[in-house]
Motif scaffolding. Sequence first.
Motif, PDB file in Angstrom:
ATOM      1  N   LEU A   1      34.733  27.826  36.525  1.00  0.00           N
ATOM      2  CA  LEU A   1      34.844  28.476  38.056  1.00  0.00           C
ATOM      3  C   LEU A   1      33.772  29.873  38.114  1.00  0.00           C
ATOM      4  CD1 LEU A   1      36.821  28.904  40.502  1.00  0.00           C
ATOM      5  CD2 LEU A   1      38.034  30.238  39.288  1.00  0.00           C
TER       6      LEU A   1
ATOM      7  N   ASP B   1      32.747  30.635  28.974  1.00  0.00           N
ATOM      8  CA  ASP B   1      33.973  29.901  29.450  1.00  0.00           C
ATOM      9  C   ASP B   1      33.183  28.164  29.365  1.00  0.00           C
ATOM     10  OD1 ASP B   1      31.273  31.062  30.756  1.00  0.00           O
ATOM     11  OD2 ASP B   1      32.562  30.381  32.735  1.00  0.00           O
TER      12      ASP B   1
ATOM     13  N   ASP C   1      49.198  44.412  42.771  1.00  0.00           N
ATOM     14  CA  ASP C   1      49.972  42.766  43.305  1.00  0.00           C
ATOM     15  C   ASP C   1      50.892  43.339  43.835  1.00  0.00           C
ATOM     16  OD1 ASP C   1      48.157  41.182  42.494  1.00  0.00           O
ATOM     17  OD2 ASP C   1      49.399  40.639  40.734  1.00  0.00           O
TER      18      ASP C   1
ATOM     19  N   ALA D   1      31.893  37.928  31.007  1.00  0.00           N
ATOM     20  CA  ALA D   1      32.447  36.959  32.521  1.00  0.00           C
ATOM     21  C   ALA D   1      30.838  36.032  32.576  1.00  0.00           C
ATOM     22  CB  ALA D   1      32.586  37.461  33.505  1.00  0.00           C
ATOM     23  N   ASN D   2      31.407  34.542  33.358  1.00  0.00           N
ATOM     24  CA  ASN D   2      29.962  34.560  33.627  1.00  0.00           C
ATOM     25  C   ASN D   2      29.712  34.630  34.409  1.00  0.00           C
ATOM     26  OD1 ASN D   2      27.995  32.325  33.871  1.00  0.00           O
ATOM     27  ND2 ASN D   2      29.555  30.529  33.888  1.00  0.00           N
TER      28      ASN D   2
ATOM     29  N   LEU E   1      38.961  41.885  51.508  1.00  0.00           N
ATOM     30  CA  LEU E   1      38.665  40.847  52.150  1.00  0.00           C
ATOM     31  C   LEU E   1      38.189  39.846  52.890  1.00  0.00           C
ATOM     32  CD1 LEU E   1      36.085  39.185  50.050  1.00  0.00           C
ATOM     33  CD2 LEU E   1      38.156  38.210  49.488  1.00  0.00           C
TER      34      LEU E   1
ATOM     35  N   GLY F   1      43.861  42.427  41.928  1.00  0.00           N
ATOM     36  CA  GLY F   1      44.268  42.493  40.116  1.00  0.00           C
ATOM     37  C   GLY F   1      45.509  43.142  40.562  1.00  0.00           C
TER      38      GLY F   1
ATOM     39  N   ALA G   1      34.512  40.213  43.611  1.00  0.00           N
ATOM     40  CA  ALA G   1      35.350  40.034  43.621  1.00  0.00           C
ATOM     41  C   ALA G   1      36.535  41.152  44.163  1.00  0.00           C
ATOM     42  CB  ALA G   1      35.808  39.277  42.236  1.00  0.00           C
TER      43      ALA G   1
ATOM     44  N   GLY H   1      38.017  34.956  41.419  1.00  0.00           N
ATOM     45  CA  GLY H   1      38.465  35.884  41.491  1.00  0.00           C
ATOM     46  C   GLY H   1      38.039  37.160  41.116  1.00  0.00           C
ATOM     47  N   SER H   2      38.537  38.150  40.746  1.00  0.00           N
ATOM     48  CA  SER H   2      38.402  39.328  39.644  1.00  0.00           C
ATOM     49  C   SER H   2      38.703  38.740  38.213  1.00  0.00           C
ATOM     50  CB  SER H   2      38.981  39.998  40.484  1.00  0.00           C
ATOM     51  OG  SER H   2      40.505  40.227  39.865  1.00  0.00           O
ATOM     52  N   ALA H   3      39.513  38.005  37.748  1.00  0.00           N
ATOM     53  CA  ALA H   3      38.909  37.839  36.788  1.00  0.00           C
ATOM     54  C   ALA H   3      40.159  38.573  35.544  1.00  0.00           C
ATOM     55  CB  ALA H   3      38.163  37.289  36.525  1.00  0.00           C
ATOM     56  N   PRO H   4      41.063  39.417  35.908  1.00  0.00           N
ATOM     57  CA  PRO H   4      41.449  40.398  35.317  1.00  0.00           C
ATOM     58  C   PRO H   4      41.539  40.117  33.729  1.00  0.00           C
ATOM     59  CG  PRO H   4      43.071  39.573  37.154  1.00  0.00           C
ATOM     60  CD  PRO H   4      42.162  39.005  37.136  1.00  0.00           C
ATOM     61  N   ASP H   5      42.359  39.011  33.520  1.00  0.00           N
ATOM     62  CA  ASP H   5      42.143  38.063  31.811  1.00  0.00           C
ATOM     63  C   ASP H   5      40.682  38.632  30.962  1.00  0.00           C
ATOM     64  OD1 ASP H   5      41.287  36.184  33.478  1.00  0.00           O
ATOM     65  OD2 ASP H   5      41.899  34.547  32.124  1.00  0.00           O
TER      66      ASP H   5
ATOM     67  N   VAL I   1      33.213  31.710  44.046  1.00  0.00           N
ATOM     68  CA  VAL I   1      33.683  31.604  44.505  1.00  0.00           C
ATOM     69  C   VAL I   1      35.546  31.898  43.830  1.00  0.00           C
ATOM     70  CG1 VAL I   1      35.452  29.187  44.397  1.00  0.00           C
ATOM     71  CG2 VAL I   1      32.813  28.597  45.561  1.00  0.00           C
TER      72      VAL I   1
HETATM   73  N1  LIG Z   1      36.678  36.601  46.396  1.00  0.00           N
HETATM   74  C1  LIG Z   1      38.011  37.516  45.968  1.00  0.00           C
HETATM   75  O1  LIG Z   1      37.879  38.458  45.691  1.00  0.00           O
HETATM   76  C2  LIG Z   1      39.376  36.512  45.202  1.00  0.00           C
HETATM   77  C3  LIG Z   1      39.968  37.272  44.637  1.00  0.00           C
HETATM   78  N2  LIG Z   1      41.389  36.322  43.978  1.00  0.00           N
HETATM   79  C4  LIG Z   1      42.044  37.286  43.033  1.00  0.00           C
HETATM   80  O2  LIG Z   1      41.947  37.830  41.996  1.00  0.00           O
HETATM   81  C5  LIG Z   1      42.746  37.929  41.307  1.00  0.00           C
HETATM   82  C6  LIG Z   1      43.059  36.982  39.809  1.00  0.00           C
HETATM   83  O3  LIG Z   1      42.887  36.136  40.378  1.00  0.00           O
HETATM   84  P1  LIG Z   1      43.180  34.426  39.635  1.00  0.00           P
HETATM   85  O4  LIG Z   1      43.772  33.910  40.771  1.00  0.00           O
HETATM   86  O5  LIG Z   1      43.652  34.430  38.429  1.00  0.00           O
HETATM   87  O6  LIG Z   1      41.518  33.933  39.933  1.00  0.00           O
HETATM   88  P2  LIG Z   1      40.184  34.232  39.399  1.00  0.00           P
HETATM   89  O7  LIG Z   1      39.531  33.650  40.233  1.00  0.00           O
HETATM   90  O8  LIG Z   1      40.502  35.498  39.149  1.00  0.00           O
HETATM   91  O9  LIG Z   1      40.736  33.664  37.830  1.00  0.00           O
HETATM   92  C7  LIG Z   1      41.252  32.318  37.481  1.00  0.00           C
HETATM   93  C8  LIG Z   1      40.764  31.968  35.827  1.00  0.00           C
HETATM   94  O10 LIG Z   1      39.638  31.560  35.658  1.00  0.00           O
HETATM   95  C9  LIG Z   1      38.279  32.817  34.604  1.00  0.00           C
HETATM   96  N3  LIG Z   1      37.281  33.178  35.192  1.00  0.00           N
HETATM   97  C10 LIG Z   1      36.780  33.323  36.387  1.00  0.00           C
HETATM   98  N4  LIG Z   1      35.741  33.828  36.974  1.00  0.00           N
HETATM   99  C11 LIG Z   1      34.994  33.521  36.090  1.00  0.00           C
HETATM  100  C12 LIG Z   1      33.904  33.889  35.380  1.00  0.00           C
HETATM  101  N5  LIG Z   1      33.012  34.350  36.205  1.00  0.00           N
HETATM  102  N6  LIG Z   1      33.560  33.646  33.956  1.00  0.00           N
HETATM  103  C13 LIG Z   1      34.425  33.457  33.160  1.00  0.00           C
HETATM  104  N7  LIG Z   1      35.431  33.000  33.257  1.00  0.00           N
HETATM  105  C14 LIG Z   1      36.042  33.186  34.722  1.00  0.00           C
HETATM  106  C15 LIG Z   1      39.613  32.857  34.397  1.00  0.00           C
HETATM  107  O11 LIG Z   1      39.468  34.447  34.010  1.00  0.00           O
HETATM  108  C16 LIG Z   1      41.119  33.050  35.105  1.00  0.00           C
HETATM  109  O12 LIG Z   1      40.856  32.417  33.782  1.00  0.00           O
HETATM  110  C17 LIG Z   1      44.178  37.862  42.164  1.00  0.00           C
HETATM  111  O13 LIG Z   1      44.272  39.272  42.502  1.00  0.00           O
HETATM  112  C18 LIG Z   1      43.265  37.075  42.955  1.00  0.00           C
HETATM  113  O14 LIG Z   1      43.782  37.520  44.405  1.00  0.00           O
HETATM  114  C19 LIG Z   1      41.202  35.509  44.032  1.00  0.00           C
HETATM  115  C20 LIG Z   1      40.194  34.436  44.536  1.00  0.00           C
HETATM  116  C21 LIG Z   1      39.283  35.057  44.955  1.00  0.00           C
END
Ligand SMILES: NC(=O)C1=CN([C@@H]2O[C@H](COP(=O)(O)OP(=O)(O)OC[C@H]3O[C@@H](n4cnc5c(N)ncnc54)[C@H](O)[C@@H]3O)[C@@H](O)[C@H]2O)C=CC1
Length: 366
Positions: A256, A330, A80, A288-289, A92, A76, A73, A277-281, A275
């Motif tokens: 997710l 998660d 930004d 991570a899953n 990407l 972050g 993914a 993203g990079s889940a910075p949190d 599907v």
């Molecule tokens: N394909 C890609 O590389 C993508 C990149 N992004 C980027 O990622 C960054 C973060 O975007 P967000 O809107 O936060 O979406 P995100 O998909 O990274 O996270 C959304 C929520 O789902 C949780 N989550 C996602 N994947 C997880 C996993 N494998 N295990 C456990 N928890 C998981 C995260 O902790 C967060 O609370 C942004 O910079 C965004 O542009 C977002 C979507 C797709």
Amino acid sequence: MEKRVAVLQGDGIGPEVTEAAVRVLEVVARRFNHTFQFDFASIGGEAIDKFNHPLPEETIAICESSDAILLGAVGGPKWDQNPSELRPEKGLLAIRKHFDLFANLRPVKAVPSLLHASPLKEDVVKNVDMMIVRELTGGIYFGEPSRKTAKSAVDTLVYTREEIERIVEKAFELARLRRGKVTSVDKANVLQSSKLWHEVVEEMKKGYPDVEVEHQLVDSAAMKLITNPGSFDVVVTENMFGDILSDEASVITGSLGLLPSASVRSDGFGLYEPVHGSAPDVAGKGIANPAAAILSAAMMLRYSFGMETEAATIEKAVETVFEDGHFTSDLSVEDGRVHSTKEWTDKVIGELDLQFVSNSIMFSYV
Ligand SMILES: NC(=O)C1=CN([C@@H]2O[C@H](COP(=O)(O)OP(=O)(O)OC[C@H]3O[C@@H](n4cnc5c(N)ncnc54)[C@H](O)[C@@H]3O)[C@@H](O)[C@H]2O)C=CC1
Ligand SMILES: CC(C)CC(=O)C(=O)O
Ligand SMILES: [Mg+2]
């Protein structure tokens, strides 16, 4: 078989989940007598830091000499505020366009042992098995002009007939292999691009009399996805609608972190990524899953390498680990059932080994 896989780990949890997928692929290679060569390259924020570009030439060259691409993914908070050409997400979009990966396949399937993780009622989610077919290289993410000033901003949504035809054809072909139904999602009551989309589906359905076709406006589709997800088989839609609807669909499965994807073109070459993203949190915590990344690797074996048995073996192992009550944070909060990324991957690898041993025993009777 000998295959070369370009591994683009990216940012945030990207390296954590791709590491898990590579470990699983190494076991599959050993067990099934394949040789997978993994070539690592940069994309996204880490590529901006190293090469001042979100998709360096070197990365493209490595991907071009590979049989498939596995991606984690990108993105972050660190990047930004960057100008748009130095945003990780640009890398990407650029790699998808460069390799003409127009068909993004996002399966959404309820797993019986994970029904507890969905906030939706068990009755609503239990039979869900759909494939979201998202157009990936056109639409508003790629249209020009695209610019912003302090006073106004513009994005452009363009679709050509050819772009629509090829993704709709993919959806019809997939429906024939599944339950024979296509739901085409658009906003034809407002958008010209959606009107063309709707017309193309109407014309093309004549060539697929065995496939049931329904049209659904995207706003009500978003509602039905939650109220009656079991009614969908193949959902075909444009780039941005598919992006949004597939994250929404993750609620059905429980996280997710469970949804894999394949981005393919007509000759079978593909890029495989979760599907999410990079889940910075959660990044850097080892929690991570990795299921979405591991299942994306299984899709790679199926769609790019024609290794159906190997793909199914991975999918079965993942399902069994869940059935046995092993989860990542998660999906559960119960002590003793929550594992780190690495521990949970170890369980999948253990299950793969077990399956292989029991299959060998079975074969020895034949
Ligand atoms: N394909 C890609 O590389 C993508 C990149 N992004 C980027 O990622 C960054 C973060 O975007 P967000 O809107 O936060 O979406 P995100 O998909 O990274 O996270 C959304 C929520 O789902 C949780 N989550 C996602 N994947 C997880 C996993 N494998 N295990 C456990 N928890 C998981 C995260 O902790 C967060 O609370 C942004 O910079 C965004 O542009 C977002 C979507 C797709
Ligand atoms: C850069 C974004 C379009 C990535 C994303 O959210 C996706 O492809 O699902
Ligand atoms: Mg998305």
